[in-house]
Structure formats: C-alpha cells, structure tokens
Enzyme design. Structure first.
Site, PDB file in Angstrom:
ATOM      1  N   GLN A   1       0.849  -1.194   0.000  1.00 53.61           N
ATOM      2  CA  GLN A   1       0.000   0.000   0.000  1.00 53.61           C
ATOM      3  C   GLN A   1       0.884   1.243   0.000  1.00 53.61           C
ATOM      4  O   GLN A   1       1.811   1.370   0.800  1.00 53.61           O
ATOM      5  CB  GLN A   1      -0.946   0.037   1.200  1.00 53.61           C
ATOM      6  CG  GLN A   1      -2.005   1.122   0.987  1.00 53.61           C
ATOM      7  CD  GLN A   1      -2.929   1.335   2.169  1.00 53.61           C
ATOM      8  OE1 GLN A   1      -2.492   1.808   3.217  1.00 53.61           O
ATOM      9  NE2 GLN A   1      -4.205   1.029   2.005  1.00 53.61           N
TER      10      GLN A   1
ATOM     11  N   TYR B   1      -7.433  11.215   3.874  1.00 52.69           N
ATOM     12  CA  TYR B   1      -6.009  11.542   3.670  1.00 52.69           C
ATOM     13  C   TYR B   1      -5.883  12.488   2.475  1.00 52.69           C
ATOM     14  O   TYR B   1      -6.877  12.821   1.816  1.00 52.69           O
ATOM     15  CB  TYR B   1      -5.204  10.264   3.448  1.00 52.69           C
ATOM     16  CG  TYR B   1      -4.983   9.499   4.729  1.00 52.69           C
ATOM     17  CD1 TYR B   1      -3.967   9.867   5.606  1.00 52.69           C
ATOM     18  CD2 TYR B   1      -5.809   8.444   5.085  1.00 52.69           C
ATOM     19  CE1 TYR B   1      -3.774   9.197   6.796  1.00 52.69           C
ATOM     20  CE2 TYR B   1      -5.620   7.764   6.285  1.00 52.69           C
ATOM     21  CZ  TYR B   1      -4.611   8.143   7.127  1.00 52.69           C
ATOM     22  OH  TYR B   1      -4.419   7.491   8.314  1.00 52.69           O
TER      23      TYR B   1
ATOM     24  N   ARG C   1      -7.653   1.964  -2.194  1.00 51.64           N
ATOM     25  CA  ARG C   1      -8.386   2.017  -0.917  1.00 51.64           C
ATOM     26  C   ARG C   1      -9.420   3.121  -1.053  1.00 51.64           C
ATOM     27  O   ARG C   1      -9.104   4.257  -1.459  1.00 51.64           O
ATOM     28  CB  ARG C   1      -7.426   2.307   0.236  1.00 51.64           C
ATOM     29  CG  ARG C   1      -8.067   2.018   1.605  1.00 51.64           C
ATOM     30  CD  ARG C   1      -7.952   0.576   2.009  1.00 51.64           C
ATOM     31  NE  ARG C   1      -9.090   0.033   2.742  1.00 51.64           N
ATOM     32  CZ  ARG C   1      -9.166  -0.144   4.055  1.00 51.64           C
ATOM     33  NH1 ARG C   1      -8.174   0.183   4.810  1.00 51.64           N
ATOM     34  NH2 ARG C   1     -10.239  -0.685   4.605  1.00 51.64           N
TER      35      ARG C   1
ATOM     36  N   ARG D   1      -7.418  -5.334  12.765  1.00 50.79           N
ATOM     37  CA  ARG D   1      -7.073  -5.531  14.171  1.00 50.79           C
ATOM     38  C   ARG D   1      -7.186  -6.994  14.632  1.00 50.79           C
ATOM     39  O   ARG D   1      -6.349  -7.449  15.424  1.00 50.79           O
ATOM     40  CB  ARG D   1      -7.915  -4.579  15.023  1.00 50.79           C
ATOM     41  CG  ARG D   1      -7.569  -3.126  14.701  1.00 50.79           C
ATOM     42  CD  ARG D   1      -8.611  -2.163  15.178  1.00 50.79           C
ATOM     43  NE  ARG D   1      -9.891  -2.405  14.551  1.00 50.79           N
ATOM     44  CZ  ARG D   1     -11.027  -1.836  14.916  1.00 50.79           C
ATOM     45  NH1 ARG D   1     -11.023  -0.980  15.906  1.00 50.79           N
ATOM     46  NH2 ARG D   1     -12.149  -2.108  14.287  1.00 50.79           N
TER      47      ARG D   1
ATOM     48  N   CYS E   1      -0.440  -4.318  19.955  1.00 48.51           N
ATOM     49  CA  CYS E   1      -1.798  -4.759  20.263  1.00 48.51           C
ATOM     50  C   CYS E   1      -1.932  -4.955  21.765  1.00 48.51           C
ATOM     51  O   CYS E   1      -1.080  -5.590  22.398  1.00 48.51           O
ATOM     52  CB  CYS E   1      -2.105  -6.073  19.542  1.00 48.51           C
ATOM     53  SG  CYS E   1      -3.658  -6.813  20.092  1.00 48.51           S
TER      54      CYS E   1
ATOM     55  N   ALA F   1      -4.118  -9.783  34.301  1.00 48.58           N
ATOM     56  CA  ALA F   1      -2.666  -9.793  34.579  1.00 48.58           C
ATOM     57  C   ALA F   1      -2.245 -11.169  35.087  1.00 48.58           C
ATOM     58  O   ALA F   1      -1.277 -11.766  34.592  1.00 48.58           O
ATOM     59  CB  ALA F   1      -2.304  -8.714  35.586  1.00 48.58           C
TER      60      ALA F   1
ATOM     61  N   GLU G   1      -7.406 -17.553  42.969  1.00 48.12           N
ATOM     62  CA  GLU G   1      -8.341 -16.431  42.769  1.00 48.12           C
ATOM     63  C   GLU G   1      -9.403 -16.475  43.868  1.00 48.12           C
ATOM     64  O   GLU G   1      -9.992 -17.516  44.138  1.00 48.12           O
ATOM     65  CB  GLU G   1      -8.987 -16.534  41.369  1.00 48.12           C
ATOM     66  CG  GLU G   1     -10.200 -15.676  41.141  1.00 48.12           C
ATOM     67  CD  GLU G   1      -9.985 -14.191  41.393  1.00 48.12           C
ATOM     68  OE1 GLU G   1      -8.984 -13.633  40.906  1.00 48.12           O
ATOM     69  OE2 GLU G   1     -10.842 -13.591  42.106  1.00 48.12           O
TER      70      GLU G   1
ATOM     71  N   LYS H   1     -19.563  -4.758  24.844  1.00 49.01           N
ATOM     72  CA  LYS H   1     -18.269  -5.201  25.388  1.00 49.01           C
ATOM     73  C   LYS H   1     -18.147  -6.727  25.393  1.00 49.01           C
ATOM     74  O   LYS H   1     -17.361  -7.289  26.148  1.00 49.01           O
ATOM     75  CB  LYS H   1     -18.100  -4.645  26.813  1.00 49.01           C
ATOM     76  CG  LYS H   1     -17.991  -3.137  26.915  1.00 49.01           C
ATOM     77  CD  LYS H   1     -16.697  -2.561  26.394  1.00 49.01           C
ATOM     78  CE  LYS H   1     -15.505  -2.777  27.280  1.00 49.01           C
ATOM     79  NZ  LYS H   1     -15.537  -2.028  28.537  1.00 49.01           N
TER      80      LYS H   1
HETATM   81  C1  FMN Z   1      -3.643   0.884  13.757  1.00 47.01           C
HETATM   82  C2  FMN Z   1      -4.349   1.023  12.461  1.00 47.01           C
HETATM   83  C3  FMN Z   1      -3.686   1.531  11.374  1.00 47.01           C
HETATM   84  C4  FMN Z   1      -4.334   1.623  10.147  1.00 47.01           C
HETATM   85  N1  FMN Z   1      -3.633   2.054   9.065  1.00 47.01           N
HETATM   86  C5  FMN Z   1      -4.190   1.978   7.843  1.00 47.01           C
HETATM   87  C6  FMN Z   1      -3.394   2.194   6.682  1.00 47.01           C
HETATM   88  O1  FMN Z   1      -2.184   2.363   6.760  1.00 47.01           O
HETATM   89  N2  FMN Z   1      -4.020   2.162   5.493  1.00 47.01           N
HETATM   90  C7  FMN Z   1      -5.356   1.903   5.359  1.00 47.01           C
HETATM   91  O2  FMN Z   1      -5.852   1.882   4.248  1.00 47.01           O
HETATM   92  N3  FMN Z   1      -6.120   1.649   6.452  1.00 47.01           N
HETATM   93  C8  FMN Z   1      -5.573   1.658   7.683  1.00 47.01           C
HETATM   94  N4  FMN Z   1      -6.319   1.312   8.784  1.00 47.01           N
HETATM   95  C9  FMN Z   1      -7.726   0.892   8.625  1.00 47.01           C
HETATM   96  C10 FMN Z   1      -7.801  -0.645   8.491  1.00 47.01           C
HETATM   97  O3  FMN Z   1      -7.252  -1.052   7.271  1.00 47.01           O
HETATM   98  C11 FMN Z   1      -9.253  -1.176   8.592  1.00 47.01           C
HETATM   99  O4  FMN Z   1     -10.021  -0.638   7.563  1.00 47.01           O
HETATM  100  C12 FMN Z   1      -9.914  -0.855   9.923  1.00 47.01           C
HETATM  101  O5  FMN Z   1      -9.057  -1.124  11.000  1.00 47.01           O
HETATM  102  C13 FMN Z   1     -11.199  -1.671  10.115  1.00 47.01           C
HETATM  103  O6  FMN Z   1     -10.959  -3.047  10.003  1.00 47.01           O
HETATM  104  P1  FMN Z   1     -10.773  -4.023  11.300  1.00 47.01           P
HETATM  105  O7  FMN Z   1     -11.981  -3.855  12.144  1.00 47.01           O
HETATM  106  O8  FMN Z   1     -10.630  -5.385  10.724  1.00 47.01           O
HETATM  107  O9  FMN Z   1      -9.544  -3.553  12.004  1.00 47.01           O
HETATM  108  C14 FMN Z   1      -5.679   1.219  10.016  1.00 47.01           C
HETATM  109  C15 FMN Z   1      -6.334   0.711  11.131  1.00 47.01           C
HETATM  110  C16 FMN Z   1      -5.680   0.596  12.344  1.00 47.01           C
HETATM  111  C17 FMN Z   1      -6.405  -0.006  13.507  1.00 47.01           C
HETATM  112  S1  SF4 Z   2      -4.989  -2.870  20.517  1.00 46.44           S
HETATM  113 FE1  SF4 Z   2      -7.140  -3.322  20.946  1.00 46.44          FE
HETATM  114  S2  SF4 Z   2      -8.173  -2.706  19.048  1.00 46.44           S
HETATM  115 FE2  SF4 Z   2      -6.017  -2.788  18.552  1.00 46.44          FE
HETATM  116  S3  SF4 Z   2      -5.792  -4.844  17.724  1.00 46.44           S
HETATM  117 FE3  SF4 Z   2      -5.315  -4.995  19.868  1.00 46.44          FE
HETATM  118  S4  SF4 Z   2      -7.215  -5.561  20.893  1.00 46.44           S
HETATM  119 FE4  SF4 Z   2      -7.716  -4.863  18.823  1.00 46.44          FE
END
Ligand code: FMN
Ligand code: SF4
Length: 675
Positions: A114, A188, A236, A349, A391, A424, A443, A461
């Site tokens: 990308q 962007y 994208r 994520r 993470c 923890a 525990e 949650k």
């Molecule tokens: C830490 C982080 C960095 C991201 N950086 C980018 C990126 O560099 N380019 C992009 O197109 N999307 C980026 N995204 C968006 C993700 O590609 C994705 O669309 C978004 O996290 C939702 O998907 P998910 O729920 O599977 O994480 C980023 C998301 C996160 C959490």
């Molecule tokens: S830091 Fe939180 S939101 Fe990000 S990938 Fe990990 S569990 Fe998911």
C-alpha cells in the site's frame, strides 16, 4: 468467540478467489495498518516488519496488504524512517522488500504494497512541530482548527505523481503481487482532493468530480505507464464520509446531512476511478472528521461497512471488492462473500490480536482465537502518539522477530504462585506455562477475569468476555493448576512452596465522602453485574470510561440516566487512550439520551433525588438510585503483608498501578517472559 464449529463450517471462505486480476488462495486479506516502527532509518522494512507480516501469512491470510508506505515526507522536519518509504532509499526498500515478499510467498500468500500520497490536513499533531500542513486548499487543520493549512502547489502534486512511479517500479521489481493506492480514503491527502468541502481549488484539480479525482487518476496512469497494464493496482476507497461538519461525524443511526461524500457520489467516483485503471476496490466508510467510522471502536456494530459494500455491489456488480470492518466473526465474513458478493474479506485488528486467526477459523477452532476487543489502545492509540504499532491483548504483535517465547532449561524451571485471576494473573500464568514453568493460580472469586467480567457486561463489550473465555481455554489447554474461591494468606503461600510469587490482586473502588441521603447507592462494578436491579431513574457520579459505558448500557435497558462529573468534560481523565474511542463514547452518551452535567458536584440527596452544583448554579436530578463510578485504587493488602518474605516476588496489573487491560497484559507478559 465462544463457539465450537466443525472444520467444514467455513470451508468456502478458504476456496481460491480472484480480486481484479490477482488469484488468491482464500478469501481472507489482512487489512492495511500503518507500519509505524517497522522500518529502518532510511525507509526500508526492518526485521520486525518482515517477521510481523510473515507470521500473518503463516497464520493463513491469503493476501497481505501492507500498512501505508508514504512516498512523501509527512512534514519536513521529521525523519521519514519511522515508516517504510519506497522513495527515500529505493535500493534499500527493494532489498528489504525482497526478503519480505519471499517469506510471504513461502506460505503461498500474496502481498500487496500500500502506497500513500501523504496525510495533508490530518497529519498527526505529535509530529507537526511548527509547520503548516499542506492540503488541497486553505482549510482547517483537522486536529486544531485554529491552524489553516497551506494550499499544495501544482509542482508538489506533480512531484508526488513522479514519486508513485518510483514506488511502482520498486514494488514490481521486489516481487509484490500488486500495489494498492491509499487514495480516495479516510480523508487523507488524496481524499481531501476528492471531497468538495476540502477542495476549493480553481485549477484543473478542483471543481467537478472528474477534476477532484484527477490526482488519483494521474497516479494510476503513471503507475501503469511505469510497470505495465498487467500489474494490478488496487484502490483504498471510502464509499461514504459520514461527516456532518469539520470535526463532527454522525452517530450510528443518526439522520444527518452528509458534508463529505455521500453514497451516490461514492458510486459515481468508483465508476470513474475504475475507468481510469484501478482494478479492485478495498472499501470502508468514514474520514478523520468522523474517524470512529474508519477506525471503529467497540461502540460500533460488527460488520459496519457491509451495508455500504452491498450498495456499491448492487450499483456496480462486477466491481471487485475487498471489505473490512470488525469482521472477525466468520458468519459475517460469509455474509460478505455469499450475500453481498465481496471477493475478499479483510481483517485488520483481529490479525494483530491473533496472527493465526485465519487458520483457526479454517480448522473450526473459534474458541482458541484471541479476540480483538476494539479498544485501539495498542494499535491506533500508539500510532497517534507516533509509537510502534502493537496490540493490547497480544504483546508479541509486531515484536515477532525479537520476542520469541524462550523455553526454559529444565534445571531453571520454577514453581510460581500467582495470586489474582484477572487478566494480569491469567496472562502471567499463560506465559509461564508456555515456557515450561509451573504456575499455580489462586483467585478469591469463584470465577476468573477480575474486573473485566463486570466491564464486559454491556452489550458492546462482548469481546471483553470473549477475552476472559480465551484465557480460560488457554489455561485449561496448558493444564495450569487453578484454585478458585481461594482466599490467600501467608500460610497458603508457605504451603504452596513456590520459588517465586506474583501478586496481581487488582484494585478496589474509591469512595468519595458524599452524603446521598436516603437514595440507595450502588458501586459501578456491582451495578454492571446486576443492571436489572438498579432503579428507573439513575444518577451516575463519575464520567470516566466506566460511568459513560454504564450510562450507555442502562439507556439500552430503558433507564433515565444522568451523569454528574466534576471535570469540565466527560472522559477528561483516564478515558480511552485512543481519541477515536474517546470522541465516540463522549458523543454517544449524549446522543443516546443521557443527561450530562459536567463541572458539577453533588451537594446533597433527598427522597426526590440529588441537588447538584453546576457551573451556572444548582440543578435537581431526579434519582431513585445513585451509582458511584469514581475510580479505583490499587489493592495491595496481601503484598504489604508478605513484605518480609524471602521468596522473590513481583507486583503486577492494577495492584501495581491502576491502568487498563493493555498495561495489565503487557506488564504481565514482560515479567513472566523473563522469569
Ligand atoms: C492501527 C491502524 C492503522 C491503520 N492504518 C491503515 C493504513 O495504513 N491504510 C489503510 O488503508 N487503512 C488503515 N487502517 C484501517 C484498516 O485497514 C481497517 O479498515 C480498519 O481497521 C477496520 O478493520 P478491522 O476492524 O478489521 O480492524 C488502520 C487501522 C488501524 C487499527
Ligand atoms: S490494541 Fe485493541 S483494538 Fe487494537 S488490535 Fe489490539 S485488541 Fe484490537
């Protein structure tokens, strides 16, 4: 996911697919995530970056899309080496990319680079320094509207297009299977050109939709000219912006006037962009003025982009699409491919949280997936601070290269007594057992999970409860000895005969000296665990994360809720680290009908309710229940009692410092991986 399935349940997600002109071994892509900290100082991939992606290919992902690699410097005074950049030192980028590509290909996965044109008006505040960001026009800087961006010149646009030529040449030579232009997406720089509100230019890059897309068109044309028409170029693309005004997004379900790009314009833009040469669209919705859409916190629905993917596919059925957005549940992935016709589903994520998620889905082992909890503490929150991507629930994410679990030689194996079964304590037990030590976990309650069990009660949650279930599953697999309902004393410690001790006894609620009169008072943790028992008119004292989430949850159950907070805003202290989560929670509380009194304190209580001092005088708050959500203090009674014990000991989690799930897990991993 607390579900068992057979290995065949999701078989069709693992059949080969085609995205544009690219053949992929299954329907799972890894969504791009900003590769901060994964580069060498001259913009190549470092070993962390290479192993991080290789681990996801090994984990079953069919197509890796790298995080965005800019072809420009975000701002001039910042060394670009914080993120890979194919134009900074193309030779070095090529060399390190070859290693990355070879490793990913070894698992029969594809890898897409990308490439982005820069941040424009959304460049992070942490790196802005004194510079004015360059945007299409003189529009407000996203994170501080008192700063007006400068208009980027035509020469600068042409230079960026030229840089894309370099990037494309390097990408093809390195063996990437495609490039993805980080283009009409998320607000962007290139998206700022596409969105009328952000582009007031009067030259050929402003005005009509075609003009506003000209920059993205010149890029794809330059790429094809450089590397040929047979090299796939993905895009994208955000179908919709979800933006009400500068810095104001829409809440889920809200009626509003779209100020950015609406779906109709998104469909029209997709048609044009495809005709310019983009051959597959990786879609989502949102932009930085509404960034809880493009970076969805746990308060958003799972699969939140699917309705927009559906509208796009209905309008242009043969448009190849990849769709992301909280799609870790494979039932939703099936909906995306089967019902909507998406060629690929991407996980961002969820693959940070569990590199092996795709393989585990394929094998029907859903209960062994470490869930992403959408907290964004370790990933986006860290990026906001310009720290290395990571993470919260997986301390090894992005550290696969240098933090391998080390097996312990037999002569060093220790029996470690762990007191406290919150996250923890559980993480410490897991890591110790994985390494070959013998942890024994005690525990006090009759269940594991500590405060996360209460915090996980609101409907949004659920992933927190899945995290507790995942730990229970892992500890059972590792045959960790667990004693529930076990009140530990100095004698229990002696009897256990451990070589080392870990104390992770958590925290207790803080109580403020407020007289609420005759109104029943419930502590937030108890209220979360038994929400049906609280009255109809509820006053929550304390507008931190716990108070706000409780307010949302009680509103879902039809309660009348008022939050009283001493600070001038909700979540002013100790709220979520990631501003997308913070902004959404703060706005959602009011949007869902909670009355919010900030800068306010309770004066007294009577049978009718509370009298509250507000910045403008006093207010009555009708209440039949008061819930206190006024924070927590470390619980160290046991730690202090064993002060003189000669056994080596460690204090972990909230007992050491009241914080969040991430620090409880990360601290436990750090300590347990070094014993
Ligand atoms: C830490 C982080 C960095 C991201 N950086 C980018 C990126 O560099 N380019 C992009 O197109 N999307 C980026 N995204 C968006 C993700 O590609 C994705 O669309 C978004 O996290 C939702 O998907 P998910 O729920 O599977 O994480 C980023 C998301 C996160 C959490
Ligand atoms: S830091 Fe939180 S939101 Fe990000 S990938 Fe990990 S569990 Fe998911």
């Amino acid at each position: 996911m607390r579900r068992h399935t057979g290995p065949d349940a999701y078989k069709e997600l693992f059949e080969p697919t085609t995205i544009g002109s690219l053949q992929v071994r299954n329907h799972y892509a890894m969504a791009p995530m900003g590769p901060l900290g994964l580069s060498t100082s001259d913009g190549g991939w470092n070993q962390r970056g290479i192993e991080y992606y290789a681990a996801r290919a090994r984990g079953g992902i069919g197509m890796i899309i790298t995080g965005v690699c800019q072809v420009t410097n975000p701002v001039e005074h910042v060394p670009s080496g914080m993120m890979p950049n194919p134009t900074l030192s193309p030779g070095n980028f090529l060399r390190t990319s070859r290693e990355l590509v070879e490793k990913v290909h070894a698992y029969d996965s594809k890898i897409v680079l990308q490439v982005g044109a820069g941040f424009g008006r959304v460049v992070m505040k942490s790196i802005l320094g004194g510079e004015r960001p360059a945007a299409p026009s003189e529009v407000p800087y996203c994170w501080d509207p008192s700063i007006t961006c400068r208009e980027i010149t035509r020469d600068e646009i042409h230079q960026i297009v030229a840089n894309f030529r370099i990037a494309a040449g390097v990408a093809r030579a390195a063996g990437y299977d495609a490039i993805q232009v980080h283009a009409v997406h998320e607000g962007y720089l290139l998206d700022q050109f596409a969105i009328e509100k952000m582009n007031r230019r009067t030259d050929e890059y402003g005005g009509s939709l075609e003009n506003r897309l000209r920059f993205a068109r010149e890029i794809v044309e330059a790429v094809h000219e450089t590397v040929g028409d047979d090299f796939p170029v993905q895009l994208r693309f955000s179908v919709k912006s979800m933006m009400k005004d500068w810095n104001h997004g829409a809440m889920p379900g809200e009626e509003f006037q779209e100020a950015g790009r609406d779906v109709d314009e998104g469909i029209e833009a997709a048609r044009l962009l495809r005709s310019y040469g983009y051959d597959a669209f990786d879609i989502d919705v949102g932009c930085y003025d509404s960034w809880y859409w493009n970076h969805p916190p746990m308060y958003q629905e799972k699969g939140l982009y699917l309705p927009y993917a559906q509208q796009l596919k209905e309008a242009i059925p043969d448009l190849p699409i990849i769709v992301a957005g909280r799609l870790d549940d494979p039932d939703l992935a099936l909906r995306a491919t089967r019902e909507i016709g998406a060629e690929m589903v991407s996980l961002g994520r969820p693959v940070l949280a569990d590199a092996d998620i795709a393989n585990k889905i394929g094998q029907g082992r859903l209960e062994s997936i470490r869930p992403c909890i959408s907290c964004q503490e370790g990933c986006l929150g860290r990026i906001e601070e310009y720290s290395t991507l990571g993470c919260a629930v997986n301390p090894e994410a992005c550290r696969e290269a240098d933090l391998k679990l080390l097996a312990v030689p037999p002569h060093r194996r220790r029996k470690v007594m762990i007191i406290g079964g919150g996250v923890a304590g559980m993480e410490a037990a897991r890591v110790l057992a994985e390494r070959g030590h013998t942890p024994v976990l005690f525990e006090k309650a009759d269940h594991l999970g500590g405060v996360v069990v209460a915090g996980g009660q609101p409907s949004f949650k659920d992933d927190d409860l899945d995290l507790v279930a995942w730990y229970e599953h892992e500890l059972a697999q590792l045959e960790v000895e667990i004693h529930l309902g076990a009140e530990v004393t100095a004698r229990t410690i002696d009897e256990c005969g451990a070589d080392e001790l870990i104390v992770a006894t958590g925290s207790t609620p803080r109580h403020l000296p407020i007289d609420f009169g005759p109104i029943p008072v419930v502590e937030a943790t108890d209220a979360l665990l038994d929400q049906e028992a609280v009255g109809q008119k509820v006053a929550i004292v304390g507008g931190g994360t716990t108070g706000c989430e409780l307010a949302l949850s009680l509103r879902e159950r039809g309660r009348e809720v008022t939050v009283v907070e001493l600070e001038e805003g909700l979540l002013a202290k100790n709220g979520p680290l990631c501003a997308a989560n913070r902004d959404m929670l703060r706005t959602l509380v009011g949007f869902r009908g909670t009355r919010v009194l900030t800068g306010s304190s309770v004066i007294s209580g009577s049978a009718e309710g509370l009298e509250v001092r507000t910045p403008s005088g006093t207010e009555k708050v009708a209440a039949d229940t008061v819930i206190t959500a006024t924070g927590y203090a470390s619980y160290r009674q046991l730690w202090e009692a064993i002060d003189g014990s000669p056994v080596p000991k460690h204090l972990l989690g909230d007992a050491r410092r009241v914080s969040n799930i991430m620090y409880a897990i990360w601290d436990a991993y750090e300590v347990a991986s070094k014993i």
